[in-house]
Enzyme design. Structure first.
Site, short mmCIF file in Angstrom:
data_model
loop_
_atom_site.label_atom_id
_atom_site.label_comp_id
_atom_site.label_asym_id
_atom_site.label_seq_id
_atom_site.Cartn_x
_atom_site.Cartn_y
_atom_site.Cartn_z
N ASP A 1 7.75 -34.12 62.61
CA ASP A 1 6.62 -33.21 62.50
C ASP A 1 6.69 -32.58 61.11
O ASP A 1 7.72 -32.64 60.45
CB ASP A 1 6.74 -32.15 63.61
CG ASP A 1 5.75 -31.01 63.43
OD1 ASP A 1 4.54 -31.27 63.37
OD2 ASP A 1 6.21 -29.86 63.32
N ASP B 1 4.76 -29.09 59.85
CA ASP B 1 4.81 -27.62 59.83
C ASP B 1 5.84 -27.09 60.83
O ASP B 1 5.82 -27.44 62.00
CB ASP B 1 3.43 -27.03 60.17
CG ASP B 1 2.44 -27.23 59.04
OD1 ASP B 1 2.75 -26.82 57.91
OD2 ASP B 1 1.36 -27.79 59.28
#
Length: 219
Positions: free
Chosen positions: A12, A14
């Protein structure tokens, strides 16, 4: 040396690679304030990080008229773009990615960001060449739907059972479960430890160096 468990490591963005959770929360809250609608608290705003932007605003601010959500998205983007150049990677991220790449792992990103947003971030952090493939929420189904991982494994010719997803939210871990991939959670992003551990990831890392060490010893 034979690879232990995985060939493809998917991150991922953020809250996992980039230290952006607090900024995203503030921008969601500022967008609501601009439009005079109820401002979500920190927990509600943080919970939607990782989802596609339009879906995130609907979950963070339920019950608005459908015509209001595009306005919320527009105000969010305004605030975020004013600050995103100041965001930084978590300590140890460039070194970890370089090391994993040199060991021959395939590396990818699966993010709730838009393609434009991810490209801006990759260019700013000079990580564009590190990743073999990337998927964004405006190109396919949003997390926790398994599509991002299905498309990444297909593109790179990889086996889902030898793929691991690393993220800071339950959306990331649930996507991995839905796809049949391994899942690793990190605790320095958006979702609290108890929610992450309830989904029983393979490992829960409290820092990037701890994550890096675990991958070197176990992945």
């Amino acid at each position: 040396m034979a690879r232990k468990k995985f060939d493809l490591i998917v991150f991922d963005w953020d809250g996992t690679l980039m230290d952006s959770t607090a900024t995203i929360v503030k921008c969601i809250q500022a967008a609501a304030k601009d439009l005079g609608i109820p401002v979500p608290d920190r927990e509600s705003a943080a919970h939607v990080i990782g989802l596609g932007l339009a879906e995130a605003m609907q979950v963070a601010m339920p019950g608005l008229s459908p015509a209001m959500y595009p306005k919320v998205v527009e105000r969010y983007r305004y605030h975020y773009l004013a600050q995103d150049q100041d965001l930084v990677l978590f300590d140890g991220v460039p070194e970890m990615l370089t090391d994993l790449s040199q060991q021959g792992y395939f590396l990818a990103v699966a993010t709730g960001k838009s393609r434009v947003g991810l490209n801006r971030a990759l260019n700013a952090t000079k990580l564009l060449s590190v990743f073999d493939a990337t998927r964004c929420a405006d190109e396919t189904f949003s997390k926790p739907h398994p599509a991002m991982l299905q498309e990444l494994t297909r593109e790179l010719g990889q086996d889902m059972q030898r793929t691991v997803m690393i993220g800071d939210t339950t959306h990331d871990v649930q996507m991995a479960i839905n796809a049949g991939a391994g899942a690793i959670a990190v605790t320095f992003g958006a979702h609290p430890l108890d929610q992450l551990q309830a989904l029983q990831p393979l490992f829960t890392a409290n820092s990037v160096p701890q994550l890096h060490q675990w991958l070197n010893e176990n992945a």
